[in-house]
Design an enzyme around this catalytic site. Sequence first.
Site, PDB file in Angstrom:
ATOM      1  N   HIS A 142      -5.902   8.227   6.105  1.00 63.27           N
ATOM      2  CA  HIS A 142      -5.783   7.046   6.935  1.00 63.27           C
ATOM      3  C   HIS A 142      -4.696   6.999   7.690  1.00 63.27           C
ATOM      4  O   HIS A 142      -4.542   6.089   8.604  1.00 63.27           O
ATOM      5  CB  HIS A 142      -5.683   5.912   5.771  1.00 63.27           C
ATOM      6  N   ASP A 160       0.858  -1.290  -0.142  1.00 71.33           N
ATOM      7  CA  ASP A 160       0.122   0.080  -0.131  1.00 71.33           C
ATOM      8  C   ASP A 160       0.866   1.375   0.122  1.00 71.33           C
ATOM      9  O   ASP A 160       0.376   2.371  -0.693  1.00 71.33           O
ATOM     10  CB  ASP A 160      -1.058  -0.005   1.222  1.00 71.33           C
ATOM     11  N   GLY A 176      -3.101   2.899   4.202  1.00 72.21           N
ATOM     12  CA  GLY A 176      -3.854   3.297   3.019  1.00 72.21           C
ATOM     13  C   GLY A 176      -3.965   4.285   2.048  1.00 72.21           C
ATOM     14  O   GLY A 176      -4.464   4.936   1.871  1.00 72.21           O
ATOM     15  N   TYR A 225      -9.806   6.632  -7.441  1.00 70.03           N
ATOM     16  CA  TYR A 225      -8.738   5.839  -8.491  1.00 70.03           C
ATOM     17  C   TYR A 225      -9.157   5.507 -10.018  1.00 70.03           C
ATOM     18  O   TYR A 225      -8.512   4.690 -10.571  1.00 70.03           O
ATOM     19  CB  TYR A 225      -8.666   4.486  -7.731  1.00 70.03           C
ATOM     20  N   HIS A 284     -14.050   5.524   1.641  1.00 68.70           N
ATOM     21  CA  HIS A 284     -13.231   4.580   2.953  1.00 68.70           C
ATOM     22  C   HIS A 284     -13.731   5.512   4.020  1.00 68.70           C
ATOM     23  O   HIS A 284     -13.667   6.654   4.160  1.00 68.70           O
ATOM     24  CB  HIS A 284     -12.240   4.482   2.559  1.00 68.70           C
ATOM     25  N   ASP A 308     -14.000   8.564  -4.860  1.00 74.17           N
ATOM     26  CA  ASP A 308     -13.897   7.107  -4.902  1.00 74.17           C
ATOM     27  C   ASP A 308     -15.070   5.979  -4.586  1.00 74.17           C
ATOM     28  O   ASP A 308     -15.236   5.093  -4.718  1.00 74.17           O
ATOM     29  CB  ASP A 308     -12.786   6.370  -4.061  1.00 74.17           C
ATOM     30  N   ASP A 337     -15.396  10.494   1.474  1.00 73.89           N
ATOM     31  CA  ASP A 337     -14.829   9.539   0.705  1.00 73.89           C
ATOM     32  C   ASP A 337     -15.240   7.932   0.725  1.00 73.89           C
ATOM     33  O   ASP A 337     -15.915   8.002   1.813  1.00 73.89           O
ATOM     34  CB  ASP A 337     -13.233   9.354   1.433  1.00 73.89           C
TER      35      ASP A 337
HETATM   36 ZN   LIG Z   1     -11.011   6.328  -0.333  1.00 77.27          ZN
END
Ligand SMILES: [Zn+2]
Lengths: 387, 199
Positions: free
Chosen positions: A133, A91, A141, A302, A171, A258, A169
């Site tokens: 992150h 990562d 991350g 991404y 995440h 994302d 986001d």
């Molecule tokens: Zn994300």
Amino acid sequence: MNEPLFIYSENLLDYKFHDSHPFNQLRVKLTYDLLKASGHLSDTSVVKPRKASDEEIMLIHDKGYIEAVKKAGEGSLSSDIAGNYGLGTEDTPSFKGMHDAGAWIVGATLTAADLVMEGKTKHALSLSGGLHHGFRGKASGFCIYNDSSIVIEYIRRKYGVRVLYVDSDAHHGDGVQWAFYDDSDVCTLSIHETGRYLFPGTGNVHEKGQGSGYGFSFNVPVDAFTEDESWLHCYETSLLEVADYFKPDVIVTQNGADAHCYDPLTHLSVTMKTYEAMPRLAKKIADRYCGGRWIATGGGGYDIWRVVPRAWANIWLAMNGIQESGNLPAEWLAKWSRESPVELPRTWSDSPDIYTPIPRKPEITAKNEDTLAKTLYSIRSLKKKNG
Amino acid sequence: MLVKDIMAANVPVFKISVSVAAAKQEMMKQSSRYFAAEDNDRRWKGMVSDIDIKKAEESEDNFISDIMKTDMITAHPLDSAEELSGVFYQNNLEYIPIIEEDRIIGLVTEKEMLHTLVRLTGAHQPSSKLEIKVINKAGQLAEVAAIIKEHHINIQSVLVYPCQNDEEKVLVFRLATMNPLPVIQHLNDEGYTVLGPVR
Ligand SMILES: [Zn+2]
């Protein structure tokens, strides 16, 4: 000068792990170019960033970790030690000059913060930032330094204000949530895909803060394959109610792009409609509660060709009160079509048929509604009690 | 993981000869729910809960020794924490005193047990979750783990779930990566069924 400001310079693109890594800051340049080509970004609105000092990074990160990042960037950190810091992993692989690259991104977001807090502008945008992150002593991350946490701690200390952090986001914004978990002057709101499968796995509705920070962490984990309507309903309802409850002095938004159905790493089904609406509501909230003070960052994202440039351009358009529709500028399409491995979209908006219908839609919508009610339960019952 | 790694130490104690009246007074100063009862040689004799004490009569000849629970299920600090969860489950317990050579050295309540299980599932560490359906035969876990290893990804935890049928099992991995796509692709190429969210 009250025009919104755009923080940019090409050296922000140096945050680059390797050619096949999903995190690719070319998306910041693509966005910059798109805004330039569409005539919405003048040179006078662009501010060059400064680089963050070690002391500033240490507002959140351990000194030992910063030293490890510096060494990793020089290639002189053993892989065993690197592993303890989450460096040299798939990562966050080590790359030459990684400390400087990270420090420039932190500096860019701090530049945005100072411009807003010193009244030079109401809204500032730092698209290379929004790394949410990273932990005190560990990369995670794709994030080395957590500019989101650093900027919050920075404005809290330097300007003594209460900060609302809004993270859309896909995440969970775990690094930021845990950094301020026991702090009642920083309220975090994260809307994201449930951690049932998705990284980092946290961000459930019951994570509400601890100690004096209890009741100042909000999470709306939505089901996989959530679409625009339900996502926006969750975003708007939670942001309106949390902002009204917390009454922040300044808003920091993390605008990861994302959650789009094209994004390869997540399982959500939102389209550009969501990315047009979200920054416009953020602006409304900043104007209503914070005298306009709004610091916006990028984040994940991404599908750097079809999604991120349009999504992030919309933050800038929202800051400037501009609505775009119709075709993307031909100049931008011509220039980048040659580089893009996928066919670029022709228009600012997405057609609703870019993904196949989701059979579970009613179930997903009902589940999200239930989640939202749980997230906002404490605020709503307090409101009822106080009439 | 051992019981000594998960127990709460420093259990508050009453001597068995303490009167219920005195215990009621003392209890007000404590925030604990469970108290150990010891004799004068500090040997563990039993347990009393805050509710036992509250409900007990304050007569002159009512002592801790009269109201304490004896004949309880206890555990040793070197017992396995995983097994202890089975003891909780089978006996429907609220807590288990941890006893070493007649002395009480800790307590495991449902709360500690739950925290431990969460840690065992790896759910507290940032990770992507991968569920893989495999045939119920020897060596499957090793084969899947070998594929993950090829991608240099750290495994935070592994669980093996039984399926409704006996022919299959589900392996659940928590992987320290935000990008499990290359591993998923590899597993699919090798013929494994990787479960994911349903549309
Ligand atoms: Zn994300």
